[in-house]
Design a protein around this motif. Sequence first.
Motif, PDB file in Angstrom:
ATOM      1  N   VAL A 194       0.904  -1.348  -0.188  1.00  0.00           N
ATOM      2  CA  VAL A 194      -0.540  -0.234   0.174  1.00  0.00           C
ATOM      3  C   VAL A 194       0.153   1.519   0.027  1.00  0.00           C
ATOM      4  O   VAL A 194       0.717   2.252  -0.744  1.00  0.00           O
ATOM      5  N   SER A 195       2.004   0.888   0.530  1.00  0.00           N
ATOM      6  CA  SER A 195       2.944   2.674   0.545  1.00  0.00           C
ATOM      7  C   SER A 195       3.290   2.760  -0.722  1.00  0.00           C
ATOM      8  O   SER A 195       2.863   3.715  -0.777  1.00  0.00           O
ATOM      9  N   ALA A 196       3.682   1.370  -1.565  1.00  0.00           N
ATOM     10  CA  ALA A 196       4.707   1.582  -3.080  1.00  0.00           C
ATOM     11  C   ALA A 196       3.606   2.366  -3.105  1.00  0.00           C
ATOM     12  O   ALA A 196       3.894   3.056  -4.227  1.00  0.00           O
ATOM     13  N   VAL A 197       2.494   0.940  -3.838  1.00  0.00           N
ATOM     14  CA  VAL A 197       1.501   2.051  -4.485  1.00  0.00           C
ATOM     15  C   VAL A 197       1.306   3.828  -4.305  1.00  0.00           C
ATOM     16  O   VAL A 197       0.570   4.368  -5.610  1.00  0.00           O
ATOM     17  N   SER A 198       0.760   3.833  -3.361  1.00  0.00           N
ATOM     18  CA  SER A 198      -0.162   5.290  -2.911  1.00  0.00           C
ATOM     19  C   SER A 198       0.828   6.362  -3.227  1.00  0.00           C
ATOM     20  O   SER A 198       0.553   7.324  -3.557  1.00  0.00           O
TER      21      SER A 198
ATOM     22  N   ARG B  38      15.616  14.388  -3.687  1.00  0.00           N
ATOM     23  CA  ARG B  38      14.244  14.128  -4.464  1.00  0.00           C
ATOM     24  C   ARG B  38      14.872  13.474  -6.089  1.00  0.00           C
ATOM     25  O   ARG B  38      13.315  12.813  -6.228  1.00  0.00           O
ATOM     26  N   ARG B  39      16.000  13.894  -6.565  1.00  0.00           N
ATOM     27  CA  ARG B  39      15.732  13.230  -7.628  1.00  0.00           C
ATOM     28  C   ARG B  39      16.414  11.083  -8.404  1.00  0.00           C
ATOM     29  O   ARG B  39      15.830  10.567  -8.571  1.00  0.00           O
ATOM     30  N   LEU B  40      17.317  11.031  -6.248  1.00  0.00           N
ATOM     31  CA  LEU B  40      17.320   9.745  -6.543  1.00  0.00           C
ATOM     32  C   LEU B  40      16.877   8.732  -5.113  1.00  0.00           C
ATOM     33  O   LEU B  40      16.458   7.807  -5.495  1.00  0.00           O
ATOM     34  N   LEU B  41      16.897   9.652  -3.897  1.00  0.00           N
ATOM     35  CA  LEU B  41      16.203   9.168  -2.483  1.00  0.00           C
ATOM     36  C   LEU B  41      15.028   8.683  -3.275  1.00  0.00           C
ATOM     37  O   LEU B  41      14.517   6.988  -2.879  1.00  0.00           O
ATOM     38  N   ALA B  42      14.055  10.031  -3.188  1.00  0.00           N
ATOM     39  CA  ALA B  42      12.542   9.131  -3.494  1.00  0.00           C
ATOM     40  C   ALA B  42      12.561   8.113  -4.396  1.00  0.00           C
ATOM     41  O   ALA B  42      11.434   6.707  -3.941  1.00  0.00           O
ATOM     42  N   PRO B  43      12.977   8.042  -5.615  1.00  0.00           N
ATOM     43  CA  PRO B  43      12.243   6.390  -6.476  1.00  0.00           C
ATOM     44  C   PRO B  43      13.206   5.413  -5.696  1.00  0.00           C
ATOM     45  O   PRO B  43      12.677   4.252  -6.121  1.00  0.00           O
ATOM     46  N   ALA B  44      14.462   5.276  -5.630  1.00  0.00           N
ATOM     47  CA  ALA B  44      15.117   4.226  -4.506  1.00  0.00           C
ATOM     48  C   ALA B  44      14.385   4.054  -3.776  1.00  0.00           C
ATOM     49  O   ALA B  44      14.316   2.468  -3.445  1.00  0.00           O
ATOM     50  N   VAL B  45      13.581   4.873  -3.044  1.00  0.00           N
ATOM     51  CA  VAL B  45      12.428   3.771  -1.611  1.00  0.00           C
ATOM     52  C   VAL B  45      11.435   3.297  -2.464  1.00  0.00           C
ATOM     53  O   VAL B  45      11.203   2.569  -1.267  1.00  0.00           O
ATOM     54  N   VAL B  46      10.740   3.724  -2.630  1.00  0.00           N
ATOM     55  CA  VAL B  46       9.429   3.565  -3.609  1.00  0.00           C
ATOM     56  C   VAL B  46       9.565   1.897  -4.510  1.00  0.00           C
ATOM     57  O   VAL B  46       9.398   0.683  -4.370  1.00  0.00           O
ATOM     58  N   ALA B  47      11.388   1.606  -4.673  1.00  0.00           N
ATOM     59  CA  ALA B  47      12.167   0.439  -5.385  1.00  0.00           C
ATOM     60  C   ALA B  47      11.836  -0.538  -4.258  1.00  0.00           C
ATOM     61  O   ALA B  47      11.945  -1.537  -4.510  1.00  0.00           O
ATOM     62  N   LEU B  48      12.395  -0.444  -3.394  1.00  0.00           N
ATOM     63  CA  LEU B  48      13.246  -1.296  -2.208  1.00  0.00           C
ATOM     64  C   LEU B  48      11.821  -1.605  -1.761  1.00  0.00           C
ATOM     65  O   LEU B  48      11.661  -2.990  -0.683  1.00  0.00           O
ATOM     66  N   GLU B  49      10.247  -0.835  -1.678  1.00  0.00           N
ATOM     67  CA  GLU B  49       9.270  -0.923  -0.864  1.00  0.00           C
ATOM     68  C   GLU B  49       8.577  -1.846  -1.977  1.00  0.00           C
ATOM     69  O   GLU B  49       8.061  -3.677  -1.427  1.00  0.00           O
TER      70      GLU B  49
END
Length: 234
Positions: free
Chosen positions: A19-23, A48-59
């Motif tokens: 749910v966290s990743a999809v939202s 904003r450019r690297l950490l945010a996408p990495a968090v979603v990918a790891l979730e």
Amino acid sequence: MEPYLSTWIRCLIGLVFLVSAVSKVRGRQSFADFAAAVEALAPVPGARRLLAPAVVALEFAVCGLLIAPLPGAFRYGAWLATGLLLAFAVGIAFAVWRGQATACRCFGASATPVSAWQAVRNLALAVPAGVAALVGPGSGGTTGAVALTIVIGLVCGALVTVLDELVELFLPGTGTAASPATMPTTIRQEKHRAPRDRRPRLRRGVVHPQPRAEPRHHQAPAGPGRDPQPRRQL
């Protein structure tokens, strides 16, 4: 007990991360809001450019590893979930210590500002994730008991995903006061554009008196060479 515990943790942690990743990626604006929150909570270069996408990918990776029928995938997913939850807890704790009023965006749409209880929530979730990493997936158990365990785990995960709204509903003083930083941009722009009407408003049913014209009963004064009385015609 071991297979039921592992199944419950798999459903709980898996649903929370799903749910966290999809939202966060359900729309361009949702991801933009999450990236802005990451940049505010973790003021590091490239947040904003690297950490945010990495968090979603790891979730998403946690969800895939927990449900993958590969040997050892469950343990890797549980260890990854534990590390992410601990990192989230530390990041939120430092944001609260700095007095940051940015919304967490943990589950995308939630606009609740970060607070200490969110760090405690992540720490509490890290405990079963760590236990799952140590215990492993487990095996065995009856079909009915496993199905009931899955239902209980999904219900617990769903409650965690709406925990922000529940805390805001029952504890309105937990840092949910509106601030200029959390006010939507469109509302602020409308308030800035709309001029305030300072003219006095007329009350309904009140009639203001109008000045009355004075009657002209006086005559022009008689001057030299003028007869004050009109001459009668013979």
